[in-house]
Motif scaffolding. Structure first.
Motif, mmCIF file in Angstrom:
data_model
loop_
_atom_site.group_PDB
_atom_site.id
_atom_site.type_symbol
_atom_site.label_atom_id
_atom_site.label_comp_id
_atom_site.label_asym_id
_atom_site.label_seq_id
_atom_site.Cartn_x
_atom_site.Cartn_y
_atom_site.Cartn_z
ATOM 1 N N TYR A 1 -8.317 -4.317 4.200
ATOM 2 C CA TYR A 1 -6.909 -4.516 4.519
ATOM 3 C C TYR A 1 -6.155 -3.205 4.322
ATOM 4 O O TYR A 1 -6.644 -2.288 3.654
ATOM 5 C CB TYR A 1 -6.299 -5.620 3.642
ATOM 6 C CG TYR A 1 -6.220 -5.280 2.172
ATOM 7 C CD1 TYR A 1 -5.059 -4.710 1.630
ATOM 8 C CD2 TYR A 1 -7.294 -5.526 1.328
ATOM 9 C CE1 TYR A 1 -4.983 -4.396 0.282
ATOM 10 C CE2 TYR A 1 -7.231 -5.210 -0.022
ATOM 11 C CZ TYR A 1 -6.068 -4.650 -0.539
ATOM 12 O OH TYR A 1 -6.000 -4.335 -1.874
ATOM 13 N N PHE A 2 -4.978 -3.141 4.921
ATOM 14 C CA PHE A 2 -4.154 -1.932 4.829
ATOM 15 C C PHE A 2 -3.062 -2.158 3.791
ATOM 16 O O PHE A 2 -2.264 -3.086 3.901
ATOM 17 C CB PHE A 2 -3.533 -1.597 6.186
ATOM 18 C CG PHE A 2 -2.719 -0.336 6.187
ATOM 19 C CD1 PHE A 2 -3.343 0.900 6.164
ATOM 20 C CD2 PHE A 2 -1.334 -0.385 6.199
ATOM 21 C CE1 PHE A 2 -2.603 2.070 6.155
ATOM 22 C CE2 PHE A 2 -0.588 0.778 6.193
ATOM 23 C CZ PHE A 2 -1.224 2.011 6.171
ATOM 24 N N ASP A 3 -3.064 -1.308 2.770
ATOM 25 C CA ASP A 3 -2.073 -1.411 1.700
ATOM 26 C C ASP A 3 -0.822 -0.639 2.109
ATOM 27 O O ASP A 3 -0.809 0.591 2.132
ATOM 28 C CB ASP A 3 -2.650 -0.844 0.404
ATOM 29 C CG ASP A 3 -1.702 -1.017 -0.774
ATOM 30 O OD1 ASP A 3 -0.743 -1.798 -0.640
ATOM 31 O OD2 ASP A 3 -1.908 -0.382 -1.818
ATOM 32 N N VAL A 4 0.245 -1.368 2.461
ATOM 33 C CA VAL A 4 1.462 -0.739 2.957
ATOM 34 C C VAL A 4 2.108 0.134 1.882
ATOM 35 O O VAL A 4 2.667 1.190 2.174
ATOM 36 C CB VAL A 4 2.462 -1.808 3.441
ATOM 37 C CG1 VAL A 4 3.770 -1.165 3.904
ATOM 38 C CG2 VAL A 4 1.854 -2.628 4.566
ATOM 39 N N ALA A 5 2.032 -0.289 0.625
ATOM 40 C CA ALA A 5 2.688 0.442 -0.464
ATOM 41 C C ALA A 5 2.128 1.861 -0.614
ATOM 42 O O ALA A 5 2.862 2.815 -0.850
ATOM 43 C CB ALA A 5 2.556 -0.327 -1.778
ATOM 44 N N THR A 6 0.802 1.990 -0.476
ATOM 45 C CA THR A 6 0.165 3.298 -0.662
ATOM 46 C C THR A 6 -0.265 3.934 0.652
ATOM 47 O O THR A 6 -0.700 5.092 0.672
ATOM 48 C CB THR A 6 -1.080 3.163 -1.552
ATOM 49 O OG1 THR A 6 -2.038 2.305 -0.901
ATOM 50 C CG2 THR A 6 -0.709 2.565 -2.908
ATOM 51 N N LEU A 7 -0.137 3.162 1.768
ATOM 52 C CA LEU A 7 -0.554 3.641 3.101
ATOM 53 C C LEU A 7 -2.039 4.005 3.126
ATOM 54 O O LEU A 7 -2.455 4.922 3.842
ATOM 55 C CB LEU A 7 0.291 4.851 3.533
ATOM 56 C CG LEU A 7 1.800 4.613 3.646
ATOM 57 C CD1 LEU A 7 2.509 5.877 4.099
ATOM 58 C CD2 LEU A 7 2.100 3.465 4.600
ATOM 59 N N ASN A 8 -2.827 3.241 2.365
ATOM 60 C CA ASN A 8 -4.273 3.462 2.321
ATOM 61 C C ASN A 8 -5.013 2.182 2.669
ATOM 62 O O ASN A 8 -4.501 1.069 2.452
ATOM 63 C CB ASN A 8 -4.712 3.937 0.927
ATOM 64 C CG ASN A 8 -4.227 5.343 0.625
ATOM 65 O OD1 ASN A 8 -4.292 6.222 1.476
ATOM 66 N ND2 ASN A 8 -3.732 5.565 -0.581
ATOM 67 N N GLU A 9 -6.223 2.332 3.196
ATOM 68 C CA GLU A 9 -7.056 1.173 3.494
ATOM 69 C C GLU A 9 -7.856 0.798 2.250
ATOM 70 O O GLU A 9 -8.463 1.656 1.600
ATOM 71 C CB GLU A 9 -7.997 1.481 4.654
ATOM 72 C CG GLU A 9 -8.719 0.248 5.191
ATOM 73 C CD GLU A 9 -9.569 0.564 6.405
ATOM 74 O OE1 GLU A 9 -10.024 -0.368 7.065
ATOM 75 O OE2 GLU A 9 -9.784 1.767 6.668
ATOM 76 N N ARG A 10 -7.834 -0.488 1.906
ATOM 77 C CA ARG A 10 -8.557 -0.978 0.735
ATOM 78 C C ARG A 10 -9.431 -2.159 1.143
ATOM 79 O O ARG A 10 -9.402 -2.591 2.296
ATOM 80 C CB ARG A 10 -7.586 -1.373 -0.382
ATOM 81 C CG ARG A 10 -6.684 -0.215 -0.835
ATOM 82 C CD ARG A 10 -5.809 -0.616 -2.008
ATOM 83 N NE ARG A 10 -4.918 0.465 -2.413
ATOM 84 C CZ ARG A 10 -5.270 1.467 -3.183
ATOM 85 N NH1 ARG A 10 -6.501 1.530 -3.662
ATOM 86 N NH2 ARG A 10 -4.400 2.412 -3.509
ATOM 87 N N ALA A 11 -10.203 -2.702 0.191
ATOM 88 C CA ALA A 11 -11.125 -3.787 0.547
ATOM 89 C C ALA A 11 -11.339 -4.727 -0.626
ATOM 90 O O ALA A 11 -11.283 -4.324 -1.799
ATOM 91 C CB ALA A 11 -12.457 -3.214 1.005
ATOM 92 N N PHE A 12 -11.560 -6.009 -0.298
ATOM 93 C CA PHE A 12 -12.030 -7.005 -1.255
ATOM 94 C C PHE A 12 -13.541 -7.109 -1.074
ATOM 95 O O PHE A 12 -14.022 -7.431 0.010
ATOM 96 C CB PHE A 12 -11.379 -8.367 -0.991
ATOM 97 C CG PHE A 12 -9.913 -8.427 -1.319
ATOM 98 C CD1 PHE A 12 -9.478 -8.262 -2.630
ATOM 99 C CD2 PHE A 12 -8.977 -8.647 -0.320
ATOM 100 C CE1 PHE A 12 -8.119 -8.319 -2.940
ATOM 101 C CE2 PHE A 12 -7.626 -8.703 -0.619
ATOM 102 C CZ PHE A 12 -7.194 -8.542 -1.931
#
Length: 226
Positions: free
Chosen positions: A177-188
């Protein structure tokens, strides 16, 4: 007409667009205009006021309507339509705004309800603002850069196929998913994968609608870059 609205916080920035049109340098350069005149003027710097007065006295003239009527010099109204060729920056700004508008309409329709769409009656105010901004984007005063985040688009499409977001309560799906707060892509990556929410297919978006969204976003991204 009046070259700027009577809003103290932005009236000088509106004048900057006119200076770009007139080709007055260095005042037509945004950084110079903001740093050397606008910021200092708003702080009450007398020197900035004097420079602004001197500049406007050279490039502008004011004729009161009452004075022109008295002299009989107001010409009859005439309308002429002229097609202009946009600069690269103006074209990118306009296409970028069209990207946002298309995104709103397509995503609102994809959910089966258009209540959030600019085409909905209750959003008339925002639709008029969008049209106004599109018009401003075609002039020197409304230029900005638009960039579509591919990771954000991929996440949205996955949510539509899944029928829910990875952030939905009770979700046990793994995914990026894309983390809007940090503008980075993250994952579960540590979830069980046995997600009960997948049993509810009522919120899954039909594949033809998803393809329409993908095609629209790709086309919009290409238009914004053109």
């Amino acid at each position: 007409g009046t070259p700027a609205p009577s809003t103290p916080s932005s009236e000088l920035m509106h004048l900057q667009g006119l200076l770009v049109f007139l080709g007055v340098k260095p005042q037509s350069l945004p950084d110079y205009w903001r740093g050397e005149l606008v910021t200092r003027f708003e702080k009450g710097d007398c020197g900035a006021w004097a420079r602004l007065h001197s500049l406007l006295s050279r490039v502008m003239m004011r004729s009161a309507k009452a004075e022109m009527e008295r002299l009989g010099e107001i010409p009859r109204c005439s309308v002429e339509t002229t097609e202009v060729i946009l600069s690269d920056r103006e074209r990118k700004a306009y296409n970028g705004l069209v990207t946002i508008i298309k995104r709103n309409i397509i995503l609102a329709e994809s959910g089966g309800s258009n209540v959030d769409s600019l085409l909905h009656a209750k959003n008339r105010k925002y639709a008029l603002e969008a049209i106004g901004n599109a018009r401003k984007a075609c002039c020197v005063a409304g230029q900005f850069n638009i960039e579509i985040v591919k990771a954000h688009l991929v996440e949205s499409v996955a949510d539509m196929r899944r029928g829910h977001s990875l952030h939905a309560q009770g979700c046990q799906c793994n995914g990026r998913y894309f983390d809007v707060a940090t503008l980075n892509e993250r994952a579960f990556t540590d979830r069980t994968g046995a997600c009960l929410l997948l049993q509810d297919r009522s919120k899954v978006v039909p594949e033809e609608r998803i393809r329409a969204v993908e095609e629209a976003f790709v086309g919009a991204a290409n238009a914004a870059a053109a």
